[in-house]
Design a protein around this motif. Structure first.
Motif, short mmCIF file in Angstrom:
data_model
loop_
_atom_site.label_atom_id
_atom_site.label_comp_id
_atom_site.label_asym_id
_atom_site.label_seq_id
_atom_site.Cartn_x
_atom_site.Cartn_y
_atom_site.Cartn_z
N UNK A 35 20.20 -41.25 62.68
CA UNK A 35 19.20 -42.27 63.04
C UNK A 35 19.88 -43.54 63.55
N UNK A 39 19.59 -45.20 67.36
CA UNK A 39 19.18 -46.58 67.65
C UNK A 39 20.24 -47.29 68.49
N UNK A 40 21.51 -47.08 68.14
CA UNK A 40 22.58 -47.72 68.91
C UNK A 40 22.59 -47.26 70.36
N UNK A 42 20.13 -46.13 72.00
CA UNK A 42 18.94 -46.67 72.66
C UNK A 42 19.22 -48.07 73.21
N UNK A 43 19.84 -48.92 72.40
CA UNK A 43 20.17 -50.27 72.89
C UNK A 43 21.09 -50.19 74.10
N UNK A 46 18.98 -48.93 77.21
CA UNK A 46 17.70 -49.50 77.59
C UNK A 46 17.82 -50.62 78.61
N UNK A 47 18.95 -51.32 78.63
CA UNK A 47 19.05 -52.40 79.63
C UNK A 47 19.68 -51.90 80.92
N UNK A 70 25.85 -55.25 81.91
CA UNK A 70 25.44 -56.30 80.98
C UNK A 70 26.28 -56.18 79.71
N UNK A 72 26.05 -57.85 76.91
CA UNK A 72 25.41 -58.20 75.64
C UNK A 72 25.02 -56.99 74.78
N UNK A 73 24.37 -55.95 75.39
CA UNK A 73 24.02 -54.81 74.54
C UNK A 73 25.23 -54.20 73.85
N UNK A 76 25.95 -56.17 70.90
CA UNK A 76 24.95 -55.87 69.86
C UNK A 76 25.30 -54.58 69.14
N UNK A 79 28.10 -54.87 66.69
CA UNK A 79 27.64 -55.44 65.43
C UNK A 79 26.86 -54.39 64.62
N UNK A 80 25.95 -53.70 65.33
CA UNK A 80 25.11 -52.72 64.64
C UNK A 80 25.95 -51.59 64.05
N UNK A 83 27.59 -52.79 60.84
CA UNK A 83 26.61 -52.87 59.75
C UNK A 83 26.24 -51.47 59.28
#
Lengths: 115, 504
Positions: A35, A39-40, A42-43, A46-47, A70, A72-73, A76, A79-80, A83
């Motif tokens: 999961x 999610x990772x 997807x980020x 998606x951009x 880009x 930035x994703x 993100x 970081x994700x 975590x």
């Protein structure tokens, strides 16, 4: 490319939900791992995916030229991932400890605190 | 640099790090625990004062201008929540001195407590949606460890459900942030709010907003996503239960308030109608679940769920009065609910059980404790002149003004059923005789150890006083809630404050 990735992400989400709905706690954690990866990803997608053009400013120029990826994703996701890593490490220890204490890996046997 | 905006995060983070460094000395960790939460409360008061003076406080990390940097924003709602975090933190830190088993203290209870407070305060203050996710995770990780500290069977079973559902909700949150970023290309909440309205595909925004709603709904324990809460909240030691009961679900509620007043207001007829019915069903299922329980902390856990319904109701109606009611309710609820858990801890310490059938005789033996229970219990049920009465009164009145008569009726019935649950506890724990099978009067005669008495009772008395103050001296609190609601109703104020009013 994005279309293909969209299907991959969809399959990952479906697989993770399927794993989480099974009775074994080991499969539950595998589901959680998939999961967080879904999610990772997807980020990331998606951009928009831009191939072969890192967001670097060329020597002498004041700003980037042309279409660049880009950044930035990716920051993100980094970081994700960190975590998710720590949280999943906790989850793995938790199921080991739960197995020791409860003596089973069957979620249906763990209904004492339910109401 | 406005120091007061970052202090509520820095203080617990530093205290947590210092407690880790003092791993071997439990005495110093205890001292630091009380000191740091006291400082947090002071910082909360400072933040509240300057926020009320200036309306909004914005801090840009690294002094990069707003949409490019991570910002910390304090509006009145944030300041209220931080102040409450300080109050609860201090109460729990003092209570922990007496109630926390030494084994837990040696295995990092205090560092985790500070980390949890830092995560909660960070979530209240951040103005960046991805940063909100990070603070959520900080808070969650600390809560996972606190929940399982001690490692008993019930804790493990509760923790598996708690961890799984919270991780699922985080993954959903993260996906929603990703999709939102793909559409608007920014993570700053004010910037998102500005750009969301100019998108050509509002349907997609509604889909993403529902992902946020489900994710925060799980964290706030709203219907039908609340099952993890009553399965886990009664398992850890009582100070942890009380801390979770006061603060954790309210972070989810706060996130819903923030997101559904600031960013996703373009399709209120759809999203807020869902919230409205979720709120009504949350109230009902929570209170009915509590009616079927006969364990002190399980009853209280189900009541958390039912109270969340009232807060969501305030948000769902989205009228100025309803938001005032919602904010007021949050203030009242955090204090009262924590206090009830703390009282349950004292009865547990005296008689060694949370089961109602094993408890009894407290009114005869400990009349003062009985009064200290009655104040938050009656307040929770909404008896005037205590704080819960005004909170419920505003929310019900707001739903009548919005012509939601059925919802208002449900809210009133739920209030009545809450009273039933509280009377059940009162009759079983305080009123009836000591049960026959409890042979030695269960420690009631010997009482608490003298050196623990103060640490047990001081937080309970302090929080009960807060409840009385909110009830009897409600006007300043009401105007505070009114200011918060005014800011929530006018998201443009927030946007202007963060982005400096420049039009883009």
């Amino acid at each position: 490319m994005e279309t293909l990735m969209a299907y991959v992400i969809g399959i990952l989400f479906a697989a993770s939900i399927y794993m989480m709905l099974r009775r074994s706690i080991v499969k539950l954690v595998i589901g959680l791992i998939i999961l967080s990866n879904a999610a990772n990803l997807l980020i990331f997608v998606v951009s928009g995916l831009t191939r072969g053009s890192p967001p670097l400013i060329p020597d002498g120029a004041g700003e980037v030229t042309g279409v660049v990826a880009d950044p930035l994703p990716q920051a993100l996701i980094l970081t994700a991932i960190v975590i998710a890593f720590s949280v999943l490490a906790f989850a793995v220890v938790l199921i080991r400890r739960a197995y020791e204490v409860v003596g089973t890996d069957d979620l249906d046997e763990m209904k004492d605190t339910d109401t | 640099m406005k120091l007061e905006v970052v202090l509520p995060i820095l203080i617990p983070l530093t205290a947590g790090a210092l407690s880790l460094a003092l791993w071997r000395s439990v005495r110093l960790q205890r001292l630091l625990g009380v000191l740091a939460t006291g400082l947090l409360l002071a910082a909360g008061i400072w933040l509240m004062r300057s926020t009320v003076e200036q309306g909004f406080l914005v801090v840009e990390m690294g002094s990069w201008p707003a949409p490019y940097s991570i910002v910390f924003v304090s509006d009145v709602l944030s300041a209220i929540m931080v102040l409450l975090t300080g109050i609860i933190g201090l109460a729990i830190a003092i209570y922990s001195l007496a109630s926390t088993p030494t084994g837990h203290e040696k295995f990092g209870y205090y560092p985790l407590m500070h980390l949890l407070l830092a995560g909660v305060a960070g979530a209240f203050l951040t103005g960046d949606i991805f940063n909100l996710f990070v603070w959520f995770e900080v808070m969650l990780l600390a809560s996972f460890a606190l929940l399982t500290l001690g490692g008993e069977r019930a804790q493990m079973e509760g923790a598996i459900k708690y961890v799984t559902l919270n991780l699922f909700s985080s993954a959903l949150f993260l996906s929603a942030v990703g999709l939102l970023y793909g559409m608007v290309g920014t993570l700053n909440m004010a910037d998102i709010a500005q750009k969301v309205n100019s998108l050509e595909d509002p349907g997609m925004i509604t889909v993403v907003s529902l992902m946020f709603m489900i994710s925060f709904g799980i964290k706030a324990a709203a219907f039908p996503l609340f099952f993890w809460l009553p399965a886990s909240y009664h398992t850890p030691q009582v100070a942890v239960s009380a801390l979770f009961a006061g603060l954790l679900t309210k972070v989810g509620v706060y996130a819903l308030y923030r997101v559904f007043t600031l960013m996703f207001t373009q399709d209120i007829g759809y999203t807020h109608n869902i919230l409205l019915w979720a709120a009504a069903l949350t109230m009902l299922t929570g209170v009915l679940g509590a009616a079927a329980q006969f364990e002190f902390r399980r009853i209280l856990s189900f009541h958390i769920v039912s109270q969340i319904g009232y807060m969501l109701l305030g948000l769902a109606l989205l009228s100025p009065l309803a938001l005032v009611g919602g904010v007021f309710y949050i203030m009242h609820h955090i204090i009262v609910k924590t206090n009830l858990f703390l009282v349950s801890g004292i009865t547990y310490r005296l008689m060694g059980s949370y089961e109602l059938k094993d408890l009894g005789g407290f009114y005869r033996q400990r009349p003062y404790l009985a009064i200290l229970f009655l104040i938050p219990a009656l307040s929770l049920a909404g008896i005037p002149p205590l704080s819960g009465f005004f909170a419920k009164f505003i929310v019900v009145r707001a739903s009548l003004e919005s012509s939601e008569y059925l919802i208002a009726a449900i809210a009133l019935v739920v209030g009545l059923l809450t009273l039933y649950s509280m009377i059940k506890i009162w009759a079983e724990v305080f009123w009836k005789q000591v049960p026959d099978h409890v042979t030695d009067g269960g420690g009631l005669n010997s009482g608490l150890q003298p050196r623990h008495t103060l640490a047990y009772y001081a937080p309970v008395i302090g929080l009960a006083t807060c409840t009385l103050i909110i009830g009897l001296y409600g006007q300043p609190i009401y105007s505070l809630a009114e200011m918060a609601a005014h800011q929530l109703m006018n998201p443009q104020l927030y946007i202007d404050a963060v982005l400096g009013g420049q039009a883009k």
